[in-house]
Scaffold this motif. Structure first.
Motif, PDB file in Angstrom:
ATOM      1  N   VAL A 180      21.879  39.676  30.045  1.00  0.00           N
ATOM      2  CA  VAL A 180      20.488  39.833  29.620  1.00  0.00           C
ATOM      3  C   VAL A 180      19.979  41.136  30.226  1.00  0.00           C
ATOM      4  CG1 VAL A 180      18.163  38.870  29.681  1.00  0.00           C
ATOM      5  CG2 VAL A 180      20.157  37.338  29.527  1.00  0.00           C
ATOM      6  N   ASP A 181      19.655  42.109  29.377  1.00  0.00           N
ATOM      7  CA  ASP A 181      19.189  43.396  29.887  1.00  0.00           C
ATOM      8  C   ASP A 181      18.019  43.222  30.848  1.00  0.00           C
ATOM      9  OD1 ASP A 181      21.067  44.866  28.584  1.00  0.00           O
ATOM     10  OD2 ASP A 181      19.735  45.677  27.050  1.00  0.00           O
ATOM     11  N   GLY A 182      18.120  43.877  31.991  1.00  0.00           N
ATOM     12  CA  GLY A 182      17.061  43.805  32.993  1.00  0.00           C
ATOM     13  C   GLY A 182      17.208  42.643  33.951  1.00  0.00           C
ATOM     14  N   SER A 183      18.250  41.832  33.781  1.00  0.00           N
ATOM     15  CA  SER A 183      18.436  40.686  34.672  1.00  0.00           C
ATOM     16  C   SER A 183      19.128  41.115  35.963  1.00  0.00           C
ATOM     17  CB  SER A 183      19.267  39.609  33.971  1.00  0.00           C
ATOM     18  OG  SER A 183      20.559  40.103  33.649  1.00  0.00           O
ATOM     19  N   PRO A 184      19.004  40.327  37.033  1.00  0.00           N
ATOM     20  CA  PRO A 184      19.638  40.679  38.309  1.00  0.00           C
ATOM     21  C   PRO A 184      21.160  40.648  38.196  1.00  0.00           C
ATOM     22  CG  PRO A 184      17.955  38.984  38.604  1.00  0.00           C
ATOM     23  CD  PRO A 184      18.206  39.095  37.137  1.00  0.00           C
ATOM     24  N   ALA A 185      21.806  41.538  38.932  1.00  0.00           N
ATOM     25  CA  ALA A 185      23.269  41.588  38.950  1.00  0.00           C
ATOM     26  C   ALA A 185      23.744  42.026  40.322  1.00  0.00           C
ATOM     27  CB  ALA A 185      23.789  42.536  37.871  1.00  0.00           C
ATOM     28  N   LEU A 186      24.992  41.757  40.580  1.00  0.00           N
ATOM     29  CA  LEU A 186      25.627  42.123  41.844  1.00  0.00           C
ATOM     30  C   LEU A 186      26.935  42.832  41.554  1.00  0.00           C
ATOM     31  CD1 LEU A 186      26.195  41.858  44.963  1.00  0.00           C
ATOM     32  CD2 LEU A 186      27.174  39.606  44.445  1.00  0.00           C
ATOM     33  N   ALA A 187      27.139  43.978  42.178  1.00  0.00           N
ATOM     34  CA  ALA A 187      28.417  44.695  42.093  1.00  0.00           C
ATOM     35  C   ALA A 187      29.054  44.667  43.471  1.00  0.00           C
ATOM     36  CB  ALA A 187      28.217  46.126  41.619  1.00  0.00           C
ATOM     37  N   ILE A 188      30.286  44.195  43.550  1.00  0.00           N
ATOM     38  CA  ILE A 188      31.005  44.049  44.814  1.00  0.00           C
ATOM     39  C   ILE A 188      32.129  45.073  44.871  1.00  0.00           C
ATOM     40  CG2 ILE A 188      32.303  42.485  46.305  1.00  0.00           C
ATOM     41  CD1 ILE A 188      31.002  40.152  44.768  1.00  0.00           C
ATOM     42  N   VAL A 189      32.071  45.938  45.869  1.00  0.00           N
ATOM     43  CA  VAL A 189      33.076  46.985  46.048  1.00  0.00           C
ATOM     44  C   VAL A 189      33.858  46.672  47.318  1.00  0.00           C
ATOM     45  CG1 VAL A 189      33.481  49.458  46.330  1.00  0.00           C
ATOM     46  CG2 VAL A 189      31.554  48.653  44.933  1.00  0.00           C
ATOM     47  N   THR A 190      35.159  46.478  47.196  1.00  0.00           N
ATOM     48  CA  THR A 190      35.972  46.104  48.349  1.00  0.00           C
ATOM     49  C   THR A 190      37.028  47.165  48.640  1.00  0.00           C
ATOM     50  OG1 THR A 190      37.451  44.808  46.927  1.00  0.00           O
ATOM     51  CG2 THR A 190      35.639  43.642  47.992  1.00  0.00           C
ATOM     52  N   GLY A 191      37.262  47.385  49.917  1.00  0.00           N
ATOM     53  CA  GLY A 191      38.284  48.327  50.352  1.00  0.00           C
ATOM     54  C   GLY A 191      39.515  47.589  50.837  1.00  0.00           C
ATOM     55  N   PRO A 192      40.400  48.272  51.572  1.00  0.00           N
ATOM     56  CA  PRO A 192      41.606  47.625  52.097  1.00  0.00           C
ATOM     57  C   PRO A 192      41.243  46.461  53.020  1.00  0.00           C
ATOM     58  CG  PRO A 192      41.765  50.016  52.285  1.00  0.00           C
ATOM     59  CD  PRO A 192      40.349  49.711  51.902  1.00  0.00           C
ATOM     60  N   ASP A 193      42.103  45.444  53.038  1.00  0.00           N
ATOM     61  CA  ASP A 193      41.899  44.321  53.953  1.00  0.00           C
ATOM     62  C   ASP A 193      43.252  43.890  54.491  1.00  0.00           C
ATOM     63  OD1 ASP A 193      42.756  41.575  52.397  1.00  0.00           O
ATOM     64  OD2 ASP A 193      42.028  43.105  50.995  1.00  0.00           O
TER      65      ASP A 193
END
Length: 211
Positions: free
Chosen positions: A76-89
């Motif tokens: 839904v345009d304008g709705s909340p979102a989360l982007a998760i960026v992960t590095g080495p673990d």
């Protein structure tokens, strides 16, 4: 850049004080990883997640999804979102700590780095927008090469054909939470032991333990 936040609210990333990523390192970290898990929730309350290549441009994280992926149609345009960026673990063995020999009061843990970007998401089902994004993404990853490939290297009709099956997406970044769990709470001797242990396991310790 969006506001760097490390609050203790239930929806926030858990970041102990000694695991806070240096704010100046956040954008370079995201740019170096260059991928993210985009998480959104449809009108029915069901979450969707897609792994996608991204660029962080000014206050927006941009990327693209396959048109065949139903995720973009549920956004839904304008709705909340989360982007998760992960590095080495990596798993950290207690046997690597110098303090193990002193008192044995050590336990296993896991080292990793992660950035959460939250904001409002928007779909871009527009050929010009998508072509511009793909061109910038390509330039970003090809530029270090001796003979970089460019979108313009391929026949125009072939590029247009391959652009049709993808859809653009952008996240207007409103908050940033960043965590680097890199043995900061251990002694210099313990961190040295972790670095040696990781190297013996064939892992590069430079991004997994603070020096």
């Amino acid at each position: 850049m969006g506001h760097v936040s490390n609050t203790s609210a239930a929806a926030s990333l858990y970041v102990p004080r000694f695991n806070v990523m240096d704010p100046d390192a956040v954008r370079p970290f995201v740019e170096s990883v260059a991928t993210a898990q985009l998480v959104t929730v449809g009108e029915d309350g069901v979450p969707d997640a897609t792994f996608l290549p991204v660029l962080w441009e000014d206050d927006r994280l941009v990327g693209h999804l396959a048109r065949a992926n139903a995720h973009w149609r549920r956004i839904v345009d304008g709705s909340p979102a989360l982007a998760i960026v992960t590095g080495p673990d990596a798993y950290i063995s207690p046997s690597w700590y110098a303090t193990k020999a002193e008192h044995g009061k050590v336990v296993p843990t896991w080292n990793y780095s992660v950035v959460h970007l939250r904001g409002r998401v928007c779909v871009h089902d527009d050929a010009g927008w998508v072509r511009g994004l793909v061109t910038r993404l390509t330039d970003r990853h090809e530029s270090p090469r001796d003979e970089p490939w460019a979108v313009s290297d391929a026949p125009a009709d072939y590029i247009e054909k391959n652009l049709r099956p993808i859809v653009g997406v952008s996240l207007l970044v409103e908050s940033v939470e960043a965590k680097a769990k890199l043995s900061q709470n251990r002694s210099d001797e313990d961190r040295s032991g972790v670095a040696s242990g990781l190297a013996d396991d064939g892992r590069d310790p430079s991004s997994l333990v603070i020096s």
